[in-house]
Design an enzyme around this catalytic site. Sequence first.
Site, mmCIF file in Angstrom:
data_model
loop_
_atom_site.group_PDB
_atom_site.id
_atom_site.type_symbol
_atom_site.label_atom_id
_atom_site.label_comp_id
_atom_site.label_asym_id
_atom_site.label_seq_id
_atom_site.Cartn_x
_atom_site.Cartn_y
_atom_site.Cartn_z
ATOM 1 N N ILE A 10 1.027 -1.313 0.090
ATOM 2 C CA ILE A 10 -0.201 0.046 0.151
ATOM 3 C C ILE A 10 0.797 1.243 -0.127
ATOM 4 C CG2 ILE A 10 -2.074 1.359 0.744
ATOM 5 C CD1 ILE A 10 -2.042 -1.825 0.352
ATOM 6 N N GLU A 11 1.634 1.298 1.185
ATOM 7 C CA GLU A 11 2.535 2.667 0.833
ATOM 8 C C GLU A 11 3.588 2.962 -0.098
ATOM 9 O OE1 GLU A 11 3.288 4.452 3.064
ATOM 10 O OE2 GLU A 11 2.101 3.896 4.846
ATOM 11 N N SER A 12 3.845 1.585 -1.096
ATOM 12 C CA SER A 12 4.603 2.430 -2.310
ATOM 13 C C SER A 12 4.959 1.095 -3.483
ATOM 14 C CB SER A 12 6.592 2.231 -1.788
ATOM 15 O OG SER A 12 6.859 0.422 -1.057
ATOM 16 N N ARG B 192 3.530 11.225 7.909
ATOM 17 C CA ARG B 192 4.113 12.291 6.452
ATOM 18 C C ARG B 192 3.541 14.172 7.226
ATOM 19 N NH1 ARG B 192 2.584 7.630 5.786
ATOM 20 N NH2 ARG B 192 3.000 6.952 3.861
#
Length: 507
Positions: A137-139, A505
């Site tokens: 999901i992140e990268s 973030r």
Amino acid sequence: MRFLNLLWLASLLWLAGCATTGTPSDTTSGSAPVEAGTAAHTPLYPSGPLQPITPGAAGAYAVAGISAPADLWDRIRRGFSMPDLDTDLVRDREQWYATRPDYMQRMTERSSKYLFHIVEELERRGMPTELALLPYIESAFNPQAVSSAKAAGMWQFMPATGTYFDLKQNAFRDDRRDVLASTRAALDYLQKLYGMFGDWHLALAAYNWGEGSVARAIARNEKQGLGTGYTELTMPAETRMYVPKLQAVKNIVADPERFRTELPLIENHPYFQSVEITRDIDVSLVASLAGIREEDFRALNPSLHRPVILAAGMPRILLPWDNAQVFRRNLEAYSEGQYASWTVWTVPSTMSVSAAAKRTGMSEADLRQLNGIPPRMMIKAGSALMVPRATTTRQDVSGHLADNGQIAFTPEIVTRRTTVRAGKRDTVASIARRYKVSAADVADWNDVKTSSAFKAGEAVVMYLPVRLSKTSYARTSPRQPVAVATKARGGKAATAPKGGTPSKRKR
């Protein structure tokens, strides 16, 4: 009598084995957070006289499986322990992933290098194995991914949060991309968040949005008498979709046939080994001695910015499992020349790139490319530049420099010809002081002596500096072609409570 004692001992061991499987309630996330290094289930040993097991008591326990997982996917499925989320957003994401088989194939194949290590770390800490899927999901499991907000690595750490979790970011490497360091930091952070909120969905929301933002959202709902679960909080669209994305990937991994998805085989075996480095050594030499391509080496060691590994800052590297022993053997036998072609030079004073190139015996173009120096910038004093290493030099770069070396720039000073009007009693010296230039330059520009005076109103030629920017420009790493993280970046800036972790973030 001896037979009865043996029978009693066998019964005790059998009961202890059954008891270690835990109760069904152990698989939910409502219990207290599990600390690093503890097992997921606490063995239950009988105390006092043994009693017959009733049908009701026997039904409360599961029988522990003794067969080894067929592959890593099977191992991950066995460790699922987070509560499922069943919403329309989950189904929407399931459809999105299921209709993109090529994307899923690339993403899962890329993960095959790193997934075993992540699963090992999760099991060692007693954490849900669903979290091994989070980098999808992140990268999309790309350690070189960089978001528009400057989050980097497969776990997408912002610079400040990376620093908080001791991920070094300097002129030579960025540990936010390091496989081992970033995984350790991400799991530390997730455990910390679960300890704060006591709920994995809220912990994941905080990982994406920031712990301070989630805490404030919970406080707002509590004040209004509303629920404080993940689906009940008001949050940005990205965070609202965050857990549904993870749940969708979890569902596909749990039952790929239902989604007509084929997962690539990932064996339940380490992909890489950690190898000790005791001397500075070129990346190209490591790849050659290990018998692998340089790009394959960098895929396992993506934190490196430069063509050399500084042993004092990075004493261990990762190599494919079968190539690690090849490297050790070839390194021991290597005697064909120096190990490192590069070293680090600390710039003694602010200077132009051309002046630094002359000092180091490099062309200006090569110095710029190697160190990522932008156009129209000067190198500030104290900067750590990568430069050629003399063949007679055997001294490696110090630990302090390897861990803390930075490069900083300031705009070049560009001069422009102009004229100024002299006032009454103005001299070469007075005008030089006024414009902060040397008297010798003023005299040279006007073809007069340094002791000369000007008439009132006389035009005086000057070459005055024109700044390209009011602020200095600093970089810690060269410009590199990097993949951009696939997810959207929405929402407002999230800050941590006073004394807490910096927001992951910063939007």
